[in-house]
Design a protein around this motif. Sequence first.
Motif, PDB file in Angstrom:
ATOM      1  N   ALA A  69       0.859  -1.186   0.000  1.00  0.00           N
ATOM      2  CA  ALA A  69       0.000   0.000   0.000  1.00  0.00           C
ATOM      3  C   ALA A  69       0.896   1.237   0.000  1.00  0.00           C
ATOM      4  O   ALA A  69       2.057   1.182   0.446  1.00  0.00           O
ATOM      5  CB  ALA A  69      -0.919   0.005   1.218  1.00  0.00           C
ATOM      6  N   LEU A 112       2.850   5.093   5.678  1.00  0.00           N
ATOM      7  CA  LEU A 112       2.869   3.675   6.034  1.00  0.00           C
ATOM      8  C   LEU A 112       4.246   3.240   6.511  1.00  0.00           C
ATOM      9  O   LEU A 112       4.367   2.459   7.467  1.00  0.00           O
ATOM     10  CB  LEU A 112       2.436   2.825   4.822  1.00  0.00           C
ATOM     11  N   LEU A 144      -2.826  -7.076   4.078  1.00  0.00           N
ATOM     12  CA  LEU A 144      -3.498  -5.785   4.158  1.00  0.00           C
ATOM     13  C   LEU A 144      -4.924  -5.966   3.651  1.00  0.00           C
ATOM     14  O   LEU A 144      -5.129  -6.368   2.506  1.00  0.00           O
ATOM     15  CB  LEU A 144      -2.763  -4.742   3.315  1.00  0.00           C
ATOM     16  N   LEU A 175      -7.690   1.154   2.513  1.00  0.00           N
ATOM     17  CA  LEU A 175      -7.021   0.264   3.464  1.00  0.00           C
ATOM     18  C   LEU A 175      -7.791   0.253   4.776  1.00  0.00           C
ATOM     19  O   LEU A 175      -8.042   1.310   5.373  1.00  0.00           O
ATOM     20  CB  LEU A 175      -5.578   0.722   3.703  1.00  0.00           C
ATOM     21  N   ALA A 219      -3.968  -3.500   8.645  1.00  0.00           N
ATOM     22  CA  ALA A 219      -2.807  -4.372   8.478  1.00  0.00           C
ATOM     23  C   ALA A 219      -2.951  -5.409   9.583  1.00  0.00           C
ATOM     24  O   ALA A 219      -2.750  -5.104  10.760  1.00  0.00           O
ATOM     25  CB  ALA A 219      -1.503  -3.593   8.621  1.00  0.00           C
TER      26      ALA A 219
END
Length: 433
Positions: A365, A380, A399, A406, A409
């Motif tokens: 991501a 990130l 993810l 998103l 995680a």
Amino acid sequence: MSDLAHLERSLTAEQRVLLAYSGGLDSTVLLHQLVQLRQQWPTLRLRALHVHHGLSPLADGWVAHCRRQCAEWQVPLEVVKVTVDVRQGGIESAARSARYQALAQHIDPKETLLTAQHRDDQSETLLLALKRGSGPAGLAAMSPVQMRGDNLHLRPLLDFSRQQLEAWAARYRLSWIEDESNQDTRYDRNFLRLEILPLLNERWPHFSAAAARSAALCGEQEQLLDELLAESLDALIAEDGSLGFTPLLSMSPVRRAALLRRWIARQNGVMPSREGLERLWQEVVLSREDATPCLRLGVSEVRRFRDRLWWLRPSEPLAERQIDWAAPWLPLTLPAELGQLTVDDDGILLRRPQSSETVSVRFQARGSFHIVGRAGSRPLKKLWQEAGIPPWRRERIPLLFYGEQLIAALGVFVTHEGAPSSAETAWRIRWQQ
């Protein structure tokens, strides 16, 4: 060599045994002895594995011979074809690595591995270690008893010479394969066997026995060091296998090297030379603090993250992978043996996707994200750093996306967009590794 006492000392009647069976003299004698022992111990479970290297035009004929012999003696036989990468340390080393890799992949969890090396093989191994400039661990040559992964590995013929094995084979009129490459003195082991050891044994008839005794003494010294250093090593190694190296900085080079070697041995890694170990220390441990050093050792890598060393094996790249997940949300198997995702009451609390949102799992991501429990958004890369995730593990963490958003995680964080607004909009996802 007139009875089976050497096997009776090593095995039990209920044991499960896998023999590495090449079809040559040594493994044929050992297989015959095991078949005889099975007559005394009917509960002994015996099977054989033949590794087909494909290096000789006669290899298919060797497989046929092994099948006939095992059928005659009622021993289950598995034949495994391997590809030998001669770039990995030469053909002899590469073939050996491929052979043991095949054995490791096909042995059952509770089986004992038996291989048929004898006393003359031990002498060759000792001389090869001297040629390489090995230390006591290398000079210990082959151990009669060791662990290979989670399996016990026995070499019950190490106290016997090839001449004794030939006498056994003649007594019982056994037939075996003669590998034509065994006469090629371009290979180091064949050169020692055919040209050097006959001269040494002619001059000193007990040379092979004395060499085996020296190897055993080196092995005893290494075992003693293992015992003396075990507590120190255990204190350095975490559950994930990584090694904390800070205490090593104040140790003598000798003690430090001994601990590093034992850490590598616990990872079942290829043992580096003295020069290789020094490179590990200088280029990986002592590299600048903001570096991400990596040293290749065999097919594996040693990396550093913060104050720890990590032993890593090759892994499938996942950055471009995307796996769609749709109702009824059956368990989702992840690639690269990363486990499964399931809807589970013990999982991570998330908001349930809306009917218009597609759900997918990715491994990469980009951008900044606002996570639950933190004010403001962060890149990130910064989130990974704050969570203490090493760079090479970041691509191994699933993810979860709803559309292009998103959500989480898994096992690390949940974004604000992934947090449920009420119990009615919530569900739980569990990552089973």
